[in-house]
Enzyme design. Structure first.
Site, PDB file in Angstrom:
ATOM      1  N   GLU A  44      49.424  60.765  -0.233  1.00 17.33           N
ATOM      2  CA  GLU A  44      50.654  60.514   0.516  1.00 17.33           C
ATOM      3  C   GLU A  44      50.622  59.108   1.115  1.00 17.33           C
ATOM      4  O   GLU A  44      49.687  58.774   1.841  1.00 17.33           O
ATOM      5  CB  GLU A  44      50.797  61.557   1.639  1.00 17.33           C
ATOM      6  CG  GLU A  44      51.011  62.959   1.082  1.00 17.33           C
ATOM      7  CD  GLU A  44      50.625  64.059   2.071  1.00 17.33           C
ATOM      8  OE1 GLU A  44      50.338  63.746   3.246  1.00 17.33           O
ATOM      9  OE2 GLU A  44      50.605  65.233   1.657  1.00 17.33           O
ATOM     10  N   GLU A  75      50.090  68.845  -0.424  1.00 14.05           N
ATOM     11  CA  GLU A  75      48.676  68.766  -0.758  1.00 14.05           C
ATOM     12  C   GLU A  75      48.305  69.777  -1.830  1.00 14.05           C
ATOM     13  O   GLU A  75      47.462  69.514  -2.687  1.00 14.05           O
ATOM     14  CB  GLU A  75      47.804  68.996   0.480  1.00 14.05           C
ATOM     15  CG  GLU A  75      47.792  67.852   1.481  1.00 14.05           C
ATOM     16  CD  GLU A  75      49.002  67.823   2.402  1.00 14.05           C
ATOM     17  OE1 GLU A  75      49.829  68.770   2.351  1.00 14.05           O
ATOM     18  OE2 GLU A  75      49.136  66.867   3.176  1.00 14.05           O
ATOM     19  N   ASP A 101      42.252  68.149   8.371  1.00 17.92           N
ATOM     20  CA  ASP A 101      42.913  69.327   8.950  1.00 17.92           C
ATOM     21  C   ASP A 101      43.907  69.967   7.976  1.00 17.92           C
ATOM     22  O   ASP A 101      44.289  71.115   8.143  1.00 17.92           O
ATOM     23  CB  ASP A 101      43.667  68.907  10.216  1.00 17.92           C
ATOM     24  CG  ASP A 101      42.825  68.017  11.126  1.00 17.92           C
ATOM     25  OD1 ASP A 101      42.415  68.487  12.189  1.00 17.92           O
ATOM     26  OD2 ASP A 101      42.556  66.851  10.745  1.00 17.92           O
ATOM     27  N   HIS A 138      45.020  67.212  13.986  1.00 18.03           N
ATOM     28  CA  HIS A 138      44.668  65.980  13.279  1.00 18.03           C
ATOM     29  C   HIS A 138      43.342  65.407  13.777  1.00 18.03           C
ATOM     30  O   HIS A 138      43.118  64.213  13.688  1.00 18.03           O
ATOM     31  CB  HIS A 138      45.761  64.912  13.471  1.00 18.03           C
ATOM     32  CG  HIS A 138      47.113  65.331  13.026  1.00 18.03           C
ATOM     33  ND1 HIS A 138      47.963  66.091  13.816  1.00 18.03           N
ATOM     34  CD2 HIS A 138      47.779  65.099  11.869  1.00 18.03           C
ATOM     35  CE1 HIS A 138      49.094  66.301  13.159  1.00 18.03           C
ATOM     36  NE2 HIS A 138      49.001  65.711  11.971  1.00 18.03           N
TER      37      HIS A 138
END
Lengths: 335, 376
Positions: free
Chosen positions: A29, A70, A95, A139
């Site tokens: 990404e 993902e 995460d 995160h």
């Protein structure tokens, strides 16, 4: 020799392997950022700028911006590796493993075994981990022990710019899936990094300090804290060996056991949650294999068993630091 | 700058190598009130890389031991004060009180050392330079098999007081190119000549360690007019025997343990091999192409595990002044190979020292080399 940041070292490793081997591709990404959207290409180069400049040199065919899914692109990367490419996929934050874990642990990690050694999966998943970045509970985690748990994965935790480059080149040339964990607080750390390509073998610990009284095993960012603690202890006449295992899988147990046999005292510093952590794993190893050498109980230093807090004050308390290492070191010395 | 004030001279923590930021004073080797010669051993200092002896920067009386054994101090910190006996105590006290540690330089902090590259036959030849603008005939320091210019960290500046000193990275080593031709002695000699051309030195004093000494002898065979003097420190090229266990062990070493075992053969005191020294060697071996380059050099210069070329005949015939320094406990090249050399060659055997006299007995080696250069 030139001083470079951890971020530059990682970027150099990817670029040099892409130049050397046309099968190496990058995907994730915003790895380019702006590709496919109006505006400047390479506007971002990854969420913290690690892959910046790659699309300019290698083009959009080899530097792929993926949708925010993902499960799809990590799966695609595993498939690409199985069919002969050498993808370096970026899982932006560790995460986010929850949405793509099947692709990693049930697919990529199993191919070599289930196909009787006739399939290889030269996949690298680069991912950011760690607290101290004010990035809150979703995160900031240090989930590397979960990957370490899975046979068939190699797990790498570079603690310095030099190690980051050599370990990443090794990861890209390795024929097995490698989870390459980058601590987000380390990106601006600087150190000497050769311009040339070099590889650091997996399962080879580094001794960042050498001493006779005490062994400190530390992982990732914690290595720097352990080094600072060892330097302070040295001023007080206590000499500590600091071991940076560099990879949690494979693990250089031999070096750890040798040092514990020499010093008889062990402190383990791990940023992961305390249960089923590297701290627990190293303690098990030493209790089982080197019990007779121990002069004091093993001490582990980890965060508390809670999510990473968003409150800056609480986050600072959460992350293990130098004072806690010093306290534990003095306690095992006085035992 | 607070290093000197009139006749008062500060003794400070030295910087041995780029990575050194602090050092531990492990022992004083001279007492307070003792009269000191310049170059006399003053104290033992330990960095994370290596322990070594600090030589006095000046002659005088050691008036103060400011630092105590066991203390860890930053590079440049005040260890002690040297001054003539006549300087009043009050002046010494004022000097100590007013001493300020110079802030460490950022990039290239190895004080006074410049880095450069010469154009070699197959790629860049890297070198370090001290005092490059001095007028005298320069000295060139050439490391041995598997080493690099850092092997001379205790020598390069000490020898550069009145002349330029260059420490080369031989082809396949250090920061020099890893692409080689045959890797034979002629190629290594060519790199030394390339460095001399790059720094516009028509002649130079050549100092070689081990394999590097043989490379210097090769230069003297090919281009004697360019050699002002020769010095071999534990030199190769004087007999067939070499400790092949070291060469093959070094080439095969992948892990810290293997590198440690190999490096310990180099020193009479195996404790000199630190974790940082091992990591430094591993860093060089890990570079793409480094192992292949070293293997090629070993194959060309040590075929079948013994030295391919002897330079005894060259030394017998040459008019070039030659000094040979050899550690009596050298486990790599037997010191007996220093016997039977022509009378014109000065041989100095150093007791209780292994294959690395320039590190293990730096003060003595520096003194011998400086006198050797000056005698011309």
């Amino acid at each position: 020799m030139a001083k470079k940041t951890y971020r530059q070292a990682i970027n150099e490793a990817i670029a040099s392997e892409m130049r050397r081997d046309p099968r190496v591709i990058v995907m994730g990404e915003d790895n380019a950022g702006g590709a496919g959207a109006p505006g400047e290409q390479d506007a971002w180069g990854g969420v913290l700028g690690v892959t910046k400049g790659l699309i300019g040199e290698f083009g959009a065919e080899r530097v792929l911006d993926t949708p925010i899914t993902e499960s799809a692109f990590i799966g695609a990367a595993a498939g690409a590796a199985a069919t002969g490419l050498r993808p370096v996929a970026e899982l932006m934050f560790i995460d986010f493993m929850g949405v793509c874990f099947d692709q990693i642990f049930n697919q990529a990690a199993k191919f070599r075994y289930m196909f009787g050694g006739r399939a290889v999966t030269p996949l690298v998943i680069r991912t950011m981990y760690g607290a101290g970045f004010r990035a809150a509970s979703q995160h900031s985690q240090s989930l590397y022990p979960i990957f370490t748990h899975i046979p068939g994965l190699k797990v790498v935790l570079p603690s310095s710019p030099y190690d980051a480059k050599g370990l990443l080149i090794q990861a890209i040339r390795d024929d097995d899936p490698v989870i390459f964990c980058e601590h987000k607080v380390l990106y601006d750390e600087t150190g000497e990094v050769p311009d040339e390509a070099y590889t650091i073998p997996f399962g080879e610990a580094n001794l960042t300090r050498e001493g006779k009284d005490l062994t400190i095993v530390a992982f990732g960012r914690m290595v720097n804290f352990a080094n600072q603690a060892a330097d302070q202890l040295r001023r007080d006449g206590i000499s500590a060996t600091v071991i940076d295992p560099r990879t949690t899988s494979p693990l250089d147990s031999e070096t750890i056991l040798d040092c514990v046999a020499e010093t008889g005292r062990l402190v383990v510093v791990d940023e992961a949650s305390p249960r089923c952590s590297m701290a627990a794993d190293i303690s098990r190893l030493v209790a089982e294999e080197a019990f007779s050498h121990l002069k004091a109980p093993i001490r582990t230093i980890t965060p508390p068993h809670t999510p990473v807090p968003f409150s800056p004050q609480l986050e600072d308390l959460y992350v293990p630091g130098v004072p806690r290492i010093l306290e534990a070191a003095r306690a095992v010395m006085q035992h | 700058m607070s290093e000197t004030s009139g006749d008062i001279r500060a003794v400070t923590v030295p910087k041995w190598g780029l990575a050194m930021e602090e050092g531990t004073l492990t022992a004083w080797l001279a007492g307070e009130g003792e009269t000191i010669a310049k170059g006399q051993e003053l104290a033992e200092i330990e960095s994370t890389k290596i322990a070594n002896v600090l030589e006095s920067p000046a002659a005088g009386v050691l008036r103060r031991q400011v630092a105590q054994p066991g203390q860890v101090l930053p590079v440049g910190a005040l260890l002690g004060v040297i001054a003539p006996a006549g300087v009043p105590d009050a002046d010494i006290d004022a000097f100590v009180a007013g001493f300020v540690v110079d802030p460490p330089d950022e990039e290239g902090a190895e004080a006074g050392l410049a880095e450069g590259e010469a154009a070699g036959a197959r790629g860049p030849i890297a070198y370090k330079a001290a005092n490059p603008r001095a007028e005298a005939v320069p000295a060139i320091l050439v490391h041995g098999f598997g080493g690099d210019s850092d092997n001379f960290m205790f020598n390069i500046e000490a020898l550069a007081a009145d002349r330029p000193v260059y420490a080369i990275d031989l082809p396949g080593h250090g920061r020099s190119a890893k692409t080689l031709g045959s890797g034979d002695m002629a190629e290594l000699a060519g790199a030394i000549l390339a460095l001399m051309d790059a720094v516009e030195a028509p002649r130079a004093h050549l100092v070689g360690h081990s394999l590097g000494a043989a490379a210097c002898f090769e230069v003297a065979s090919q281009a004697p007019a360019r050699v002002a003097s020769l010095a071999g420190v534990a030199p190769a090229g004087l007999g067939p025997t070499v400790n092949d266990a070291y060469i093959s062990g070094f080439l095969a070493a992948e892990r810290r343990k293997d590198v440690k075992a190999a490096l310990q053969m180099l020193f009479a005191d195996p404790d000199l091999v630190s974790a940082a020294m091992i990591e430094g060697v591993l860093r060089a071996l890990r570079l793409d192409g480094a192992r292949e380059a070293l293997s090629a050099i070993a194959a060309a210069t040590l075929p079948g595990g013994s030295q391919a070329r002897s330079y005894r005949a060259m030394l017998d015939a040459t008019p070039i002044r030659t000094l040979v320094l050899w550690g009596e406990r050298d486990a790599i090249l037997p010191p007996e190979q220093g016997e039977g050399l022509p009378a014109s060659v000065r041989l100095v055997r150093i007791p209780a020292v292994g294959h690395m006299p320039h590190m293990e007995a730096a003060a003595l080696v520096n003194e011998q080399l400086a006198a050797h250069f000056a005698a011309g």
